[in-house]
Design an enzyme around this catalytic site. Structure first.
Site: not given
Length: 180
Positions: A8-11, A14
């Site tokens: 998982r990445v936040s944006t 990314q």
């Protein structure tokens, strides 16, 4: 006894490549990935899919614990759910393996620090905004609704619903613009 990976990445800008490569190296048979904030479990469909799919004896693998949760509450909920179902949790970059006492202890400590880091970031952001407001630099985002256009349509005799429909906005937004 299958290993499932979660990246998982936040944006959206990314990249997940490094995490996915690490999960492949950890011999995960299935890797789910998503680009969404980890501040809560809301909207994390891939994580929910994995949680629903995991069975006793399986292992959920992440690269770092902050990829799984950013609050101690969410982390504890996830770990509790995994434990109740007999599913292990491992991290490739941290000595976390919930099937060992040391791994469990380290997981708890990291969860506390992940939440602490999130809270510090929020405090710094709020301080920065307050300073910018005091200098007159920060005024919030620009209005996305043309209040003059809303008032002009109202003057033509249109009701709130019709104005909202024509401008592609919500009725509440129409009434807020008219109140200004």
């Amino acid at each position: 006894m299958t290993k499932y990976g979660y990246a998982r990445v936040s944006t959206t800008d990314q990249d997940l490549t490094i995490q996915v490569d690490a999960l492949r190296a950890a011999e995960c048979e299935v890797i789910r990935q998503e680009k969404v904030s980890g501040a809560s479990r809301v909207g994390r469909d891939e994580l929910r899919t994995l949680m629903d799919f995991l069975r006793e004896g399986d292992t959920l693998v992440v690269t770092r614990i902050d990829r799984l949760a950013r609050s101690i509450g969410d982390l504890q909920d996830i770990v509790r759910e995994l434990r109740e179902r007999g599913v292990g949790l491992q991290a490739t970059e941290q000595p976390i393996d919930t099937q060992t006492a040391a791994g469990k202890a380290f997981l708890d400590m990291l969860g506390v620090f992940a939440e602490f880091e999130t809270n510090l970031r929020r405090e710094r952001q709020a301080e920065g905004i307050a300073k910018a407001k005091a200098k007159g630099v920060y005024k919030g985002r620009k209005p996305s609704i043309d209040a003059d256009r809303v008032k002009a349509l109202k003057a033509e005799g249109l009701g709130g619903s019709e104005i909202a429909k024509r401008l592609g906005i919500g009725r509440a937004s129409v009434y807020r613009a008219l109140d200004k």
